[in-house]
Design a protein around this motif. Structure first.
Motif, mmCIF file in Angstrom:
data_model
loop_
_atom_site.group_PDB
_atom_site.id
_atom_site.type_symbol
_atom_site.label_atom_id
_atom_site.label_comp_id
_atom_site.label_asym_id
_atom_site.label_seq_id
_atom_site.Cartn_x
_atom_site.Cartn_y
_atom_site.Cartn_z
ATOM 1 N N TYR A 1 0.868 -1.191 0.000
ATOM 2 C CA TYR A 1 0.000 0.000 0.000
ATOM 3 C C TYR A 1 0.895 1.228 0.000
ATOM 4 O O TYR A 1 1.729 1.397 0.890
ATOM 5 C CB TYR A 1 -0.873 -0.064 1.247
ATOM 6 N N SER B 1 1.380 5.587 -0.602
ATOM 7 C CA SER B 1 0.731 6.899 -0.649
ATOM 8 C C SER B 1 1.005 7.602 -1.975
ATOM 9 O O SER B 1 0.211 8.441 -2.405
ATOM 10 C CB SER B 1 1.232 7.778 0.499
ATOM 11 N N SER C 1 -2.755 5.353 -3.040
ATOM 12 C CA SER C 1 -3.729 6.355 -2.624
ATOM 13 C C SER C 1 -4.190 7.163 -3.832
ATOM 14 O O SER C 1 -3.371 7.580 -4.649
ATOM 15 C CB SER C 1 -3.097 7.290 -1.590
ATOM 16 N N VAL D 1 -10.676 11.094 0.203
ATOM 17 C CA VAL D 1 -10.054 10.353 1.302
ATOM 18 C C VAL D 1 -11.013 9.287 1.813
ATOM 19 O O VAL D 1 -10.615 8.151 2.101
ATOM 20 C CB VAL D 1 -9.644 11.308 2.439
ATOM 21 N N GLU E 1 -10.990 6.345 -0.446
ATOM 22 C CA GLU E 1 -9.830 5.491 -0.185
ATOM 23 C C GLU E 1 -10.084 4.567 1.004
ATOM 24 O O GLU E 1 -9.800 3.361 0.940
ATOM 25 C CB GLU E 1 -8.607 6.358 0.080
ATOM 26 N N THR F 1 -0.784 15.265 4.391
ATOM 27 C CA THR F 1 -0.906 14.595 3.103
ATOM 28 C C THR F 1 -2.155 13.731 3.151
ATOM 29 O O THR F 1 -2.585 13.289 4.220
ATOM 30 C CB THR F 1 0.329 13.728 2.789
ATOM 31 N N GLY G 1 -4.943 11.264 3.532
ATOM 32 C CA GLY G 1 -4.996 9.989 4.222
ATOM 33 C C GLY G 1 -5.836 10.051 5.476
ATOM 34 O O GLY G 1 -6.506 11.049 5.764
ATOM 35 N N VAL G 2 -5.752 9.004 6.249
ATOM 36 C CA VAL G 2 -6.633 8.826 7.396
ATOM 37 C C VAL G 2 -6.390 9.862 8.492
ATOM 38 O O VAL G 2 -7.260 10.087 9.347
ATOM 39 C CB VAL G 2 -6.472 7.386 7.945
ATOM 40 N N ARG G 3 -5.219 10.536 8.489
ATOM 41 C CA ARG G 3 -4.930 11.529 9.530
ATOM 42 C C ARG G 3 -5.394 12.938 9.160
ATOM 43 O O ARG G 3 -5.180 13.873 9.942
ATOM 44 C CB ARG G 3 -3.430 11.554 9.830
ATOM 45 N N ASN G 4 -6.023 13.108 8.021
ATOM 46 C CA ASN G 4 -6.458 14.454 7.630
ATOM 47 C C ASN G 4 -7.467 15.043 8.606
ATOM 48 O O ASN G 4 -7.524 16.268 8.786
ATOM 49 C CB ASN G 4 -7.047 14.456 6.225
#
Length: 230
Positions: A21, A23, A49, A67, A70, A205, A207-210
């Motif tokens: 996986y 990014s 991603s 996001v 994804e 960037t 992803g799940v932390r946005n």
């Protein structure tokens, strides 16, 4: 942790992965782990991603919904769609709450660079986070995800709040020192009053932390002292 940057193909083969996986598309380049087709031949699934896919297949302008797409796709791949939907619902609620606390101020997103600052432009993760938080991107007219500008332009646009991306190779504290010592920038209201919001690079960037980036931006602006832009 296989490498500080991209591992070699040989190093990754040693780990015997079932799935790779990435990014960014560059992970499958010559300086990364090799072509995706080669991994498929070995029976190893791959995923990039959507925000990091090749330009010809990438969304023209990234939105928070991309996001969530994804998350939804990965949850389907691993057979945990219910968990994916639960996570998306949680993030949607948190983003809505955060946006309700932020003031719509003009924000400069400074990713890095001192000679020519790299700022959040029209169409990538920085703009997506600013839009989700309900603030105005001072450099939304620049093309791409990030764009280079000049300090003269920054002075002309006079952002009300400056986002300082905090990375190990370019810490926010170093950025603050640079701004305070710059002969022109030190007189900008945002610099004089230190109307800054610090956001970790890991949240900036796609992803799940946005969701953490949206919350940090909204809460940081809401926490600015009396006399800050409103």
């Amino acid at each position: 942790m296989l490498a500080k940057e991209y591992p070699t193909k040989e190093k990754l083969l040693e780990a015997e992965p079932d799935f790779v996986y990435a990014s960014y598309n560059s992970a499958f380049g010559d300086e990364g782990v090799g072509d995706r087709a080669d991994w498929q031949k070995l029976g190893v699934g791959t995923y990039i991603s959507p925000a990091g896919c090749p330009a010809q297949t990438r969304q023209a302008k990234l939105a928070i919904g991309d996001v969530f797409t994804e998350i939804r796709e990965l949850a389907a791949i691993f057979g945990v769609s219910d968990r994916g939907e639960k996570l998306i619902a949680d993030h949607e609620g948190r983003i809505a709450t955060a946006a309700g606390t932020a003031r719509n101020v003009k924000v400069m997103w400074w990713d890095g660079g001192s000679d020519a600052p790299s700022v959040g432009a029209c169409c990538g993760a920085p703009n997506m986070i600013m839009s989700a938080a309900g603030v105005t991107n001072a450099f939304a007219d620049l093309t791409g995800s990030w764009g280079d500008t000049s300090w003269e332009t920054v002075t002309d646009r006079n952002p009300e709040v400056i986002v300082l991306v905090d990375a190990s190779w370019d810490p926010a504290a170093q950025k603050k020192t640079f701004l305070a010592g710059h002969r022109t920038l030190k007189d900008l209201p945002a610099v004089k009053q230190q109307w800054y919001v610090v956001i970790p690079f890991s949240s900036t960037t796609a992803g799940v932390r946005n969701v953490l980036g949206v919350e940090a931006l909204a809460q940081g602006i809401a926490a600015l002292p009396s006399g800050a832009p409103s």
